[in-house]
Structure formats: C-alpha cells, structure tokens
Scaffold this motif. Structure first.
Motif, PDB file in Angstrom:
ATOM      1  N   ASP A 187       0.596  -1.038  -0.036  1.00  0.00           N
ATOM      2  CA  ASP A 187      -0.128  -0.037  -0.034  1.00  0.00           C
ATOM      3  C   ASP A 187       0.786   1.223  -0.016  1.00  0.00           C
ATOM      4  OD1 ASP A 187      -1.965   1.791   0.335  1.00  0.00           O
ATOM      5  OD2 ASP A 187      -2.661   1.367   2.251  1.00  0.00           O
ATOM      6  N   ARG A 188       0.882   2.012  -1.095  1.00  0.00           N
ATOM      7  CA  ARG A 188       1.663   3.232  -1.409  1.00  0.00           C
ATOM      8  C   ARG A 188       0.813   4.383  -0.901  1.00  0.00           C
ATOM      9  NH1 ARG A 188       4.825  -0.016  -0.465  1.00  0.00           N
ATOM     10  NH2 ARG A 188       6.194  -1.058  -1.941  1.00  0.00           N
ATOM     11  N   PHE A 189      -0.276   4.379  -0.654  1.00  0.00           N
ATOM     12  CA  PHE A 189      -1.282   5.332  -0.260  1.00  0.00           C
ATOM     13  C   PHE A 189      -0.882   6.093   1.028  1.00  0.00           C
ATOM     14  CE2 PHE A 189      -5.220   6.872   1.683  1.00  0.00           C
ATOM     15  CZ  PHE A 189      -5.642   7.835   0.972  1.00  0.00           C
ATOM     16  N   THR A 190      -0.754   7.482   0.859  1.00  0.00           N
ATOM     17  CA  THR A 190      -0.095   8.378   2.337  1.00  0.00           C
ATOM     18  C   THR A 190      -1.018   8.168   3.306  1.00  0.00           C
ATOM     19  OG1 THR A 190      -0.907  10.431   1.021  1.00  0.00           O
ATOM     20  CG2 THR A 190       1.384   9.568   0.723  1.00  0.00           C
ATOM     21  N   GLY A 191      -2.438   7.920   3.074  1.00  0.00           N
ATOM     22  CA  GLY A 191      -3.428   8.272   4.380  1.00  0.00           C
ATOM     23  C   GLY A 191      -4.179   9.500   3.934  1.00  0.00           C
ATOM     24  N   ASN A 192      -5.356   9.423   4.629  1.00  0.00           N
ATOM     25  CA  ASN A 192      -6.241  10.519   4.376  1.00  0.00           C
ATOM     26  C   ASN A 192      -6.694  11.275   5.740  1.00  0.00           C
ATOM     27  OD1 ASN A 192      -8.075  11.947   2.368  1.00  0.00           O
ATOM     28  ND2 ASN A 192      -9.838  10.960   3.377  1.00  0.00           N
ATOM     29  N   CYS A 193      -5.960  11.013   6.787  1.00  0.00           N
ATOM     30  CA  CYS A 193      -6.321  11.833   8.007  1.00  0.00           C
ATOM     31  C   CYS A 193      -5.261  13.025   8.355  1.00  0.00           C
ATOM     32  CB  CYS A 193      -6.058  10.658   9.139  1.00  0.00           C
ATOM     33  SG  CYS A 193      -6.273  11.394  10.904  1.00  0.00           S
ATOM     34  N   PRO A 194      -5.856  14.134   8.576  1.00  0.00           N
ATOM     35  CA  PRO A 194      -4.978  15.237   8.623  1.00  0.00           C
ATOM     36  C   PRO A 194      -4.163  15.095   9.820  1.00  0.00           C
ATOM     37  CG  PRO A 194      -7.194  15.997   9.310  1.00  0.00           C
ATOM     38  CD  PRO A 194      -7.227  14.320   8.551  1.00  0.00           C
ATOM     39  N   ALA A 252     -11.109   4.459   5.874  1.00  0.00           N
ATOM     40  CA  ALA A 252     -12.542   4.893   5.861  1.00  0.00           C
ATOM     41  C   ALA A 252     -12.922   5.228   4.267  1.00  0.00           C
ATOM     42  CB  ALA A 252     -12.479   6.305   6.499  1.00  0.00           C
ATOM     43  N   GLY A 253     -14.339   5.523   4.351  1.00  0.00           N
ATOM     44  CA  GLY A 253     -14.868   5.595   2.730  1.00  0.00           C
ATOM     45  C   GLY A 253     -13.874   6.768   1.942  1.00  0.00           C
ATOM     46  N   GLY A 254     -13.539   7.846   2.839  1.00  0.00           N
ATOM     47  CA  GLY A 254     -12.773   8.752   2.112  1.00  0.00           C
ATOM     48  C   GLY A 254     -11.310   8.357   1.643  1.00  0.00           C
ATOM     49  N   ALA A 255     -10.963   7.564   2.313  1.00  0.00           N
ATOM     50  CA  ALA A 255      -9.557   6.955   2.073  1.00  0.00           C
ATOM     51  C   ALA A 255      -9.576   5.846   0.924  1.00  0.00           C
ATOM     52  CB  ALA A 255      -8.944   6.165   3.074  1.00  0.00           C
ATOM     53  N   ILE A 256     -10.605   5.137   0.887  1.00  0.00           N
ATOM     54  CA  ILE A 256     -10.962   4.286  -0.311  1.00  0.00           C
ATOM     55  C   ILE A 256     -11.217   5.173  -1.530  1.00  0.00           C
ATOM     56  CG2 ILE A 256     -12.678   2.608  -1.296  1.00  0.00           C
ATOM     57  CD1 ILE A 256     -13.311   1.574   1.517  1.00  0.00           C
ATOM     58  N   GLU A 257     -11.806   6.108  -1.661  1.00  0.00           N
ATOM     59  CA  GLU A 257     -12.166   6.935  -2.754  1.00  0.00           C
ATOM     60  C   GLU A 257     -11.194   7.610  -3.300  1.00  0.00           C
ATOM     61  OE1 GLU A 257     -15.166  10.513  -4.274  1.00  0.00           O
ATOM     62  OE2 GLU A 257     -15.273   9.743  -2.370  1.00  0.00           O
ATOM     63  N   LYS A 258     -10.063   8.117  -2.267  1.00  0.00           N
ATOM     64  CA  LYS A 258      -8.834   9.032  -2.633  1.00  0.00           C
ATOM     65  C   LYS A 258      -7.811   7.899  -3.090  1.00  0.00           C
ATOM     66  CE  LYS A 258      -6.052  12.618  -0.928  1.00  0.00           C
ATOM     67  NZ  LYS A 258      -5.835  13.370   0.271  1.00  0.00           N
ATOM     68  N   ARG A 259      -7.616   6.746  -2.524  1.00  0.00           N
ATOM     69  CA  ARG A 259      -6.724   5.738  -2.977  1.00  0.00           C
ATOM     70  C   ARG A 259      -7.222   5.182  -4.365  1.00  0.00           C
ATOM     71  NH1 ARG A 259      -7.334   2.350   1.065  1.00  0.00           N
ATOM     72  NH2 ARG A 259      -5.373   2.579   2.223  1.00  0.00           N
TER      73      ARG A 259
END
Length: 292
Positions: free
Chosen positions: A165-172, A183-190
C-alpha cells in the motif's frame, strides 16, 4: 410518556420521539448546516411535545466533552466542522426544554441501541464501529456506555500499513491511523472511485479487510467485547465480513480463543436506525438516573 432523541451527524441530524421501550414513534431528518439553522429546526420538531417530554438523549459527532464537571460539558469541541466547533449543543436543548438530557457520541448511542434491541441484544457488552466517510467506534461494557476522561476514538488507532500500500493516508492528524487508511474517504482517494463503484474488486476489499481485521484484533484484546457490530456505508459491502473474519483469525494466530466469528463480527440488526434508537434508550436511562 415520550422521550426525545437526537442523532447529530456530520451531514444530517435525525430527531425522533420514542417510547420507553425504544420504539420510534415519529422522526425527521435535517441537513447539518449552521448551528443556528439546524438547531432551530430540531427544536421546532420537539416543540409540539414540550409538555410530554420526559427526557432527551443526544448522540453527537465528535469530539465532544462528556465530563459533567467540565465548564464545556455538552459541547461539540475540536470538530473539523468549523461552524460547530465549541458549540454547546446540550445547552441549546436545555434552554428550550427543561428536562434531563443524556449526552454521548453517535457511535456510543449506536452501540447502546444494538446491545439493547439489536445484534447484541441479551449481552452485557458490544462494540459498534461505523465505517463510512470516517471511522468511529463506541462501546457498551457491563451494560454501560464506555466513557472515562473522554469517549473512545476508535477510528484513530494506528495500524500496520500493508507492504504493497503506497497510499499516504487521508487523516490530517495521523498518516497510518485506521480512518486515514480504511474509511470511505480513504477508499475513494486511494482508488479514484467510491466504494460502491468498486464492489467487484477483490484487491480493494482484501486491503480494506487487512486494516479492519487489525483494528478488531486490538479492540478484542483490550476490551474483550461479547460482540462487534460493524455498520456504516462501507460495510454495506457484505463481502467484507467473511474477509475480515478470515484475516482476524490469521493475525490472532490462536493467541486468544475468540467467540464463533460468524456470531462475533456481525452487521447491525437495527441497520441505519441503531444510532437514533440508542438515543431514545439513552433518554430513558437518563430519566431513570435522575429519579434515583
């Protein structure tokens, strides 16, 4: 004898009137906009019942202040929704209605709903986790909502990143917290699409189960609940349940003997009504406590 209930969500408020059994008699939904606008509508919903209301239960998005000896008790505190930051939601309802008011998080209310009338009915403990735009979790232990210096923030526990997983994460706040990665927002962004558009992708849901199974292992080892209820929009993808159970069994590696996983990790029996039902029950419990 009627009880008021407010499920205060980041996108919508649900207001309801219920009875002492937790049954919803009437309900309405309002958009979460500015406090002055949304609360005007919510208070207006309860006005016709002002002479009958025994108590009100509020389950709110957070973080919130649940310390009764605090000067900001009843406030929504450091929420990213700036209009609601440091808003005294309990005070607003107290000003309109002179009745006892119970106050907790929306996910704690959902846990209370599920343990009283839903998927954990008859048990003394359960965890309710909602996996939607964000992730939050609430718990009932020994028949009581889990709260101490604050309320649980189960969505922000740290999990081990999948090596692919190379996604940087979606939490500030945290790169590798559960909400930031699952979370759903992370799924969509990834993946560039909403989860509902990725229903047939094994890769998507295997990765999602990888993170959720870790979280459930942590919750299980720390709180040892009798049941874990997983709700929210992401968990409408029911193929996640067997994947999570399988991965949990693997990472637990026999260290603790868990209950039967088919019965241990389940969807909400109350579905989208878990939170508002829990708020009615919270109101009933609050009245009983005030009468002692």
């Amino acid at each position: 004898m009627v009880f008021g209930a407010i499920e205060a969500g980041g996108t919508k408020f649900v207001a309801a009137i219920g009875d002492e059994t937790g049954k919803i008699i009437k309900r309405a939904t309002y958009k979460t906009t500015e406090p002055s606008e949304t609360m005007h509508e919510v208070i207006g919903f309860f006005k016709p019942y002002a002479d009958e209301l025994e108590a009100i239960g509020i389950g709110s998005f957070g973080p919130i202040d649940i310390r009764k000896d605090s000067p900001t008790y009843g406030y929504i505190t450091s929420t990213p929704k700036l209009a609601w930051r440091n808003y005294d939601i309990v005070g607003a309802m107290k000003e309109a209605f002179d009745v006892p008011i119970g106050f907790t998080t929306d996910v704690n209310a959902a846990a209370l709903g599920e343990v009283t009338l839903g998927a954990a009915k008859g048990l003394d403990s359960c965890i309710y986790v909602t996996i939607g735009t964000g992730i939050g979790g609430g718990a009932v232990c020994g028949g009581k909502i889990l709260e101490n210096f604050s309320h649980p923030e189960m969505g922000h526990i740290l999990v081990r990143r999948n090596k692919h997983d190379r996604f940087t994460g979606n939490c500030p706040y945290h790169d590798d917290c559960l909400e930031g990665l699952a979370a759903g927002g992370a799924i969509e962004k990834r993946w560039g699409k909403k989860g509902v558009e990725l229903a047939d992708s094994e890769e998507v849901w295997n990765l999602e189960a990888h993170y959720l199974a870790q979280a459930i292992m942590n919750y299980s080892l720390i709180l040892a609940p009798e049941r874990i209820v997983l709700g929210g929009g992401v968990m409408k993808q029911r193929q996640l349940f067997p994947l999570i159970r399988q991965k949990l069994k693997g990472i637990m590696n026999g260290y603790v003997q868990l209950p039967n996983l088919e019965e241990y990790i389940v969807p909400p029996a109350l579905e989208d009504n878990a939170g508002i039902t829990g708020c009615v029950i919270l109101a009933v419990q609050t009245l009983a406590e005030n009468q002692k």
